[in-house]
Motif scaffolding. Sequence first.
Motif, mmCIF file in Angstrom:
data_model
loop_
_atom_site.group_PDB
_atom_site.id
_atom_site.type_symbol
_atom_site.label_atom_id
_atom_site.label_comp_id
_atom_site.label_asym_id
_atom_site.label_seq_id
_atom_site.Cartn_x
_atom_site.Cartn_y
_atom_site.Cartn_z
ATOM 1 N N LEU A 218 0.837 -1.192 0.000
ATOM 2 C CA LEU A 218 0.000 0.000 0.000
ATOM 3 C C LEU A 218 0.874 1.244 0.000
ATOM 4 N N THR A 219 0.352 2.289 -0.614
ATOM 5 C CA THR A 219 1.024 3.583 -0.511
ATOM 6 C C THR A 219 0.771 4.145 0.880
ATOM 7 N N GLU A 220 1.530 5.163 1.244
ATOM 8 C CA GLU A 220 1.341 5.764 2.564
ATOM 9 C C GLU A 220 -0.055 6.362 2.690
ATOM 10 N N GLU A 221 -0.571 6.924 1.597
ATOM 11 C CA GLU A 221 -1.909 7.511 1.627
ATOM 12 C C GLU A 221 -2.971 6.436 1.835
ATOM 13 N N GLU A 222 -2.830 5.307 1.137
ATOM 14 C CA GLU A 222 -3.794 4.218 1.294
ATOM 15 C C GLU A 222 -3.721 3.623 2.698
ATOM 16 N N ALA A 223 -2.510 3.495 3.221
ATOM 17 C CA ALA A 223 -2.343 2.898 4.543
ATOM 18 C C ALA A 223 -2.950 3.761 5.634
ATOM 19 N N ALA A 224 -3.000 5.086 5.426
ATOM 20 C CA ALA A 224 -3.534 5.991 6.446
ATOM 21 C C ALA A 224 -5.021 6.250 6.280
ATOM 22 N N ALA A 225 -5.605 5.878 5.145
ATOM 23 C CA ALA A 225 -7.012 6.168 4.867
ATOM 24 C C ALA A 225 -7.932 5.413 5.817
ATOM 25 N N GLY A 226 -9.008 6.090 6.235
ATOM 26 C CA GLY A 226 -10.045 5.457 7.051
ATOM 27 C C GLY A 226 -9.605 5.065 8.436
ATOM 28 N N GLY A 227 -8.502 5.613 8.908
ATOM 29 C CA GLY A 227 -8.045 5.282 10.251
ATOM 30 C C GLY A 227 -6.933 4.259 10.287
ATOM 31 N N GLY A 228 -6.413 3.872 9.131
ATOM 32 C CA GLY A 228 -5.289 2.946 9.102
ATOM 33 C C GLY A 228 -5.695 1.527 8.751
ATOM 34 N N VAL A 229 -4.693 0.705 8.496
ATOM 35 C CA VAL A 229 -4.918 -0.692 8.122
ATOM 36 C C VAL A 229 -5.348 -1.491 9.351
ATOM 37 N N LEU A 230 -6.391 -2.287 9.175
ATOM 38 C CA LEU A 230 -6.857 -3.141 10.267
ATOM 39 C C LEU A 230 -6.018 -4.416 10.306
ATOM 40 N N PRO A 231 -5.530 -4.803 11.480
ATOM 41 C CA PRO A 231 -4.672 -5.995 11.572
ATOM 42 C C PRO A 231 -5.480 -7.276 11.384
ATOM 43 N N LEU A 232 -4.756 -8.380 11.303
ATOM 44 C CA LEU A 232 -5.403 -9.682 11.195
ATOM 45 C C LEU A 232 -6.369 -9.899 12.353
ATOM 46 N N LEU A 233 -7.454 -10.594 12.070
ATOM 47 C CA LEU A 233 -8.396 -10.970 13.116
ATOM 48 C C LEU A 233 -7.855 -12.212 13.820
ATOM 49 N N ASP A 234 -7.663 -12.122 15.121
ATOM 50 C CA ASP A 234 -7.174 -13.270 15.879
ATOM 51 C C ASP A 234 -8.295 -14.306 15.958
ATOM 52 N N PRO A 235 -8.146 -15.475 15.337
ATOM 53 C CA PRO A 235 -9.247 -16.449 15.331
ATOM 54 C C PRO A 235 -9.558 -17.015 16.710
ATOM 55 N N TYR A 236 -8.631 -16.851 17.656
ATOM 56 C CA TYR A 236 -8.829 -17.413 18.988
ATOM 57 C C TYR A 236 -9.228 -16.364 20.024
ATOM 58 N N ASP A 237 -9.346 -15.101 19.593
ATOM 59 C CA ASP A 237 -9.748 -14.040 20.521
ATOM 60 C C ASP A 237 -10.255 -12.858 19.701
ATOM 61 N N ASN A 238 -11.557 -12.821 19.449
ATOM 62 C CA ASN A 238 -12.144 -11.775 18.621
ATOM 63 C C ASN A 238 -13.568 -11.499 19.072
ATOM 64 N N GLN A 239 -14.209 -10.534 18.417
ATOM 65 C CA GLN A 239 -15.543 -10.095 18.821
ATOM 66 C C GLN A 239 -16.663 -10.949 18.246
ATOM 67 N N LEU A 240 -16.342 -11.978 17.464
ATOM 68 C CA LEU A 240 -17.374 -12.755 16.781
ATOM 69 C C LEU A 240 -17.801 -14.008 17.537
ATOM 70 N N VAL A 241 -16.922 -14.541 18.368
ATOM 71 C CA VAL A 241 -17.214 -15.811 19.032
ATOM 72 C C VAL A 241 -16.406 -15.889 20.320
ATOM 73 N N MET A 242 -16.853 -16.708 21.249
ATOM 74 C CA MET A 242 -16.159 -16.863 22.527
ATOM 75 C C MET A 242 -14.692 -17.210 22.308
ATOM 76 N N SER A 243 -13.823 -16.565 23.061
ATOM 77 C CA SER A 243 -12.386 -16.784 22.901
ATOM 78 C C SER A 243 -11.992 -18.171 23.389
ATOM 79 N N LEU A 244 -10.847 -18.627 22.918
ATOM 80 C CA LEU A 244 -10.333 -19.927 23.329
ATOM 81 C C LEU A 244 -10.107 -19.965 24.839
ATOM 82 N N LYS A 245 -9.592 -18.886 25.405
ATOM 83 C CA LYS A 245 -9.326 -18.847 26.842
ATOM 84 C C LYS A 245 -10.620 -18.939 27.639
ATOM 85 N N ASP A 246 -11.626 -18.169 27.245
ATOM 86 C CA ASP A 246 -12.906 -18.214 27.961
ATOM 87 C C ASP A 246 -13.562 -19.587 27.824
#
Length: 653
Positions: A218-246
């Motif tokens: 990504l260019t610097e402009e694209e990387a900064a757009a909309g608040g920045g690049v969203l990182p990978l979704l942690d499949p074991y700890d995210n807002q969609l389903v109960m975390s592995l720890k819980d």
Amino acid sequence: MTGPCALALVGLALLGLAQPSLSQTAHECQALTDHYLEKHHKEAVPYTGSNMVYFLHVPRTAGRTFHSCLLKTVTHPARRCPKAYDHLRLSNMSMPNCYLLSSHDDFSVVSMLPPDVAVISQLRDPLDRFISAYEFAIEVAARSLRRPKNYRKKVGRIATEDVWPWSYLIPFFQEDMQPKVAAAQAIAQPEEGRWIEVEQDGERWYFNKALNVSRWNLTEEEAAAGGGVLPLLDPYDNQLVMSLKDFAQHPIAAELLHNGATFQVLGITNYSHWGDAGAFRSCLKSYDSLRDQMLRVAQERVRRFSHVGTTDRLFESAASALVSLGYSTSSPAYSGGDDDVAGSGGVRRRAGEGGGGGQGGRGGAGGRAGSGLAAQMQLQAKLVREARQRLQNAQRELADGIKGSLTAEQVDVLRGRVEALRKSLIQAQDKLASLRDQLPQELGGRGQAADKGSEAVDNVFAAQGARRRLMGAEQEVEQQVEQQPLSGGQEEELEAGGQQRRLLATNKISVATSDAFGNPLDLDFKRIPNSNVGNEFMRCASRAQQRAATRREQSLAALCTADGRQVSFSKAARKRIPADVLDLIRSYNTLDTALHRVGLGLLDARLVEQKEQGLYADMPKLPADDAQDSGLGARRANRVVKPRDERVGDELR
């Protein structure tokens, strides 16, 4: 009530434990221990080639691959038992040509099988097994997110949701994820979208769902757009389903998964045919000495199995299992899936048409003498299934009531109904076990009531009633459950069992060439030409892995956020699980860890014996044509498309 507390109660209600039970007293636990040792006296015997093989399938141990790709492939179709994963069909046991049976039942089912049953199983590192179960339950639960409201399962089809323990875990995760996914997907996104990070097959790039564009950089402009690049979704700890720890700390995990392999070997899971299994598990959690004693029982039990393999050494385990069952990697391979049932395909006659009972057959005079009891058992087995279904329906109704708007009094009424139905199920199971005891020994019973008639049954029920009254008395006994050392006779029996196991490696096992009535099998029926079981196992295992990967990606595609990030389980993601979460899971599975070590030791010892005698051969390598990923196109269909532009660097990664 909402939130984690409500979900915890829902999980407990689904298991029939609407509220945590108090620890059993030492006196009650001693009585349960005595009853367990009395009821679960039957052990597996060595395989001879003429007796039944029961595959005790511990979930998430590659058991489906082991059963379908190896055991069924090497077993003549006329000797396979009907399917039994949704529930055990006792009518299977009365079929003379039923020699290979597999199910998720625990060891308590062995008391209902023929007296000469041999048992084999697969074990797995409990940490890997728990994480795999978490991933699989979420994967299957996610399929419901795309189903129409009027979805109906095909009649007669056994779905994953019908099989224990998924019959509990899948509804649990469906209940957890549906409101979370709806909330996450309702979040408004900027018109130009958000760039997110994507990881597939060990590669990373960027993707914008609104623009439907993928980029390596990504260019610097694209990387900064909309608040920045969203990182990978942690499949074991995210807002969609109960975390592995819980999930690891949730009561439903303790009830179904933690130390699950040990409980399955002991026959005390919540799917047990022993009605007091739940109370006995509570005792094991309360008394360390009893835990140690039962671990030794489980370890000695698996040493009696004709084969114990491990998932982390699947190919070695499969090759060793063939030798233990009298085969080799070059033995004939037979086609056929779940439609193959015992008795189909072979040359056979009715039991009364002569031919006698071949060695290992379960017909003959004993069968005629016990035919009336066998019919009663089939009827009672149906009543047990109906009682179990009524209990599960009531448990789900209770779960709905707890999370709904019912009053405390109404919830108490539902709890009372669940408890009454649980007692009805226990009574039905006890009656079924009593009928089994009355069967002649040649039909798999103990022949205890053959000369005593209904009076013996009444005595059995009277003893059970007295024991239950004893267990119901709330007596506080200030004593600790003592470990019960093995008697001299028991030690001799274990040593004899060890000698029998060592004889297995000599491969002096007669592979059956006739059915239970002595009639020759058509050995060419459904035989795969120009192949053998080694090649077919490798092909089947590879294709099963491809299909599983395809199905997983298709299922998890619906488990995503509004910005396009998806839950994606992978080896790379597993390596990023925090160490404290891994340690937590290990701390809950000390029994399974010890049992898995025994399994590894048994496999190593058996391999040494088989190699010394020149019986062992490695599984063949998969031919190049079969090694190609034939499912790759289907897997790409639900993936984020890779960028078409060339990489120019990783400055922004």
